[in-house]
Write a protein that holds these residues in place. Sequence first.
Motif, PDB file in Angstrom:
ATOM      1  N   ASP A 195       0.775  -1.091   0.009  1.00 53.30           N
ATOM      2  CA  ASP A 195      -0.116  -0.006  -0.010  1.00 53.30           C
ATOM      3  C   ASP A 195       0.976   1.034  -0.098  1.00 53.30           C
ATOM      4  O   ASP A 195       0.726   2.357  -0.691  1.00 53.30           O
ATOM      5  N   ILE A 196       1.961   1.212   0.775  1.00 50.05           N
ATOM      6  CA  ILE A 196       2.968   2.355   0.532  1.00 50.05           C
ATOM      7  C   ILE A 196       3.394   2.706  -0.436  1.00 50.05           C
ATOM      8  O   ILE A 196       3.555   3.844  -0.948  1.00 50.05           O
ATOM      9  N   ARG A 197       4.157   1.610  -1.304  1.00 49.92           N
ATOM     10  CA  ARG A 197       4.491   1.591  -2.407  1.00 49.92           C
ATOM     11  C   ARG A 197       3.524   2.201  -3.706  1.00 49.92           C
ATOM     12  O   ARG A 197       3.907   2.962  -4.399  1.00 49.92           O
ATOM     13  N   ARG A 198       2.207   1.833  -3.320  1.00 47.72           N
ATOM     14  CA  ARG A 198       1.417   2.282  -4.295  1.00 47.72           C
ATOM     15  C   ARG A 198       1.120   3.798  -4.232  1.00 47.72           C
ATOM     16  O   ARG A 198       0.786   4.281  -5.328  1.00 47.72           O
ATOM     17  N   ILE A 199       0.987   4.343  -3.127  1.00 43.03           N
ATOM     18  CA  ILE A 199       0.717   5.664  -2.919  1.00 43.03           C
ATOM     19  C   ILE A 199       1.749   6.712  -2.763  1.00 43.03           C
ATOM     20  O   ILE A 199       1.620   7.879  -3.240  1.00 43.03           O
ATOM     21  N   VAL A 200       3.092   6.319  -2.568  1.00 44.47           N
ATOM     22  CA  VAL A 200       3.990   7.244  -2.423  1.00 44.47           C
ATOM     23  C   VAL A 200       4.563   7.753  -3.926  1.00 44.47           C
ATOM     24  O   VAL A 200       4.960   6.832  -4.779  1.00 44.47           O
ATOM     25  N   THR A 201       4.536   9.153  -4.315  1.00 42.49           N
ATOM     26  CA  THR A 201       4.886   9.404  -5.483  1.00 42.49           C
ATOM     27  C   THR A 201       6.201  10.620  -5.325  1.00 42.49           C
ATOM     28  O   THR A 201       6.839  11.005  -6.498  1.00 42.49           O
ATOM     29  N   LYS A 202       6.286  10.787  -4.116  1.00 42.98           N
ATOM     30  CA  LYS A 202       7.325  11.961  -3.826  1.00 42.98           C
ATOM     31  C   LYS A 202       8.390  11.565  -2.839  1.00 42.98           C
ATOM     32  O   LYS A 202       8.027  10.808  -2.048  1.00 42.98           O
ATOM     33  N   PRO A 203       9.442  12.187  -2.878  1.00 43.32           N
ATOM     34  CA  PRO A 203      10.644  11.766  -1.479  1.00 43.32           C
ATOM     35  C   PRO A 203      10.059  12.401  -0.123  1.00 43.32           C
ATOM     36  O   PRO A 203       9.600  13.770  -0.084  1.00 43.32           O
ATOM     37  N   TRP A 204       9.825  11.746   0.836  1.00 43.40           N
ATOM     38  CA  TRP A 204       9.325  12.017   2.055  1.00 43.40           C
ATOM     39  C   TRP A 204      10.383  11.518   3.128  1.00 43.40           C
ATOM     40  O   TRP A 204      10.651  10.431   3.044  1.00 43.40           O
ATOM     41  N   THR A 205      10.741  12.400   4.234  1.00 43.72           N
ATOM     42  CA  THR A 205      11.373  11.823   5.674  1.00 43.72           C
ATOM     43  C   THR A 205      10.459  11.774   6.719  1.00 43.72           C
ATOM     44  O   THR A 205       9.713  13.013   6.773  1.00 43.72           O
ATOM     45  N   VAL A 206      10.278  10.794   7.364  1.00 38.04           N
ATOM     46  CA  VAL A 206       9.452  10.710   8.299  1.00 38.04           C
ATOM     47  C   VAL A 206      10.384  10.176   9.595  1.00 38.04           C
ATOM     48  O   VAL A 206      11.068   9.517   9.432  1.00 38.04           O
ATOM     49  N   MET A 207      10.022  10.932  10.677  1.00 40.98           N
ATOM     50  CA  MET A 207      10.768  10.539  12.127  1.00 40.98           C
ATOM     51  C   MET A 207       9.969   9.896  12.820  1.00 40.98           C
ATOM     52  O   MET A 207       8.854  10.179  13.352  1.00 40.98           O
ATOM     53  N   CYS A 208      10.680   9.107  13.561  1.00 41.92           N
ATOM     54  CA  CYS A 208      10.281   7.924  14.513  1.00 41.92           C
ATOM     55  C   CYS A 208      10.624   8.911  15.899  1.00 41.92           C
ATOM     56  O   CYS A 208      11.725   8.763  16.090  1.00 41.92           O
TER      57      CYS A 208
END
Length: 359
Positions: free
Chosen positions: A16-29
């Motif tokens: 699902d993540i691969r399907r929706i991601v179209t741009k570079p994003w950085t997510v912090m834990c």
Amino acid sequence: MDERFQYKSAQRIFDDIRRIVTKPWTVMCICGGQTHVVVKHELDLALPTQLKLVHGPGCAVCLTPVETVDKALAVTAFPGTILCIPGEILRAPGSAGNLMNSRAAGADIRVVYSPLDAVSIACEHPEAEVVFLAAGFENFAPPTALALYRAHEVGLRNFSVLGQYLRFTPALEELLSTPGNGINGILAAGHASTVAGYGECEPIAERFNTPIVLTGLDPLDIMEATYRCVRQLEDGRAEVESTSTCSTPRKGDPATQFLVDSVFLQAPSRWRSFGDVPAGALRLRSRFAFFDAELRFGLENLTATEPAECLAGAVLRGELQPNDCPCFDDTCTPDHPVGPCMVSSRGACAAHYRYRRGE
């Protein structure tokens, strides 16, 4: 849960993540517990290349100021003192050694599971000065508030509290205010907001246009949170939401908030490796000054500096990976830590040392 079911569920979320991601994003834990789950299960390595997970300042041991450890060490030098501490702080480095060294040298330092245990020790040993070291985030403050009320109720004269409890949201504001921080989304720890509620995060998400998703510490929960965060980013939204298994209330627990507010007040704080944070901690109110160990032992003006070679601050801000620090696996190891991120079982450096050493 059946491992095959977990694998299928995880694979579905990754797809699902691969399907929706179209741009570079950085997510912090934000949470150190999240960091260990991500690194142990290699969740970040299974994500599409456009999506990067970085580790943030969410470990209380990592953030406890150097001077707090030094003050605790100073307390142990007073004759007849019993220092009660949470376990992991035992190995946190101060300016000159740690509490484990002090205990080995003969200091009476005891690991306790609750501040109420320290109150019991004070009752059992009226001849000793019993000091409880407060270290952690604000969700650890309620038991200490109860312990102080109990100490007041029984008239304990030989009990005091040293340290502070860190507040999550002011640090998050400081982090997102830093120019060029590069953080697009936040995975926050649901348990850290159980007292204050996740409503405190809503103005931050709106102000910085940054989605915040609260999560637990299960691998599937973290991946669901990652998917929710990416979905918001791709939709152009910045809201606060929770995963399906995270039940943190929006308004927190009013009764517990009243208890904490009656004992503690918000105050500026210096976070280890992170800097000064306005309203970054909870400290004792003046009505409980009798139980303030800093005042009792004359330690309020004690200051300390961190080792310049340690780059834990950059790791805690998500600017570096642990193995980018020149100390990592060289002068800094779990047996001989230079910085706090290698000490805590939830520290990013400790996680990378344990699971990705040599990469």
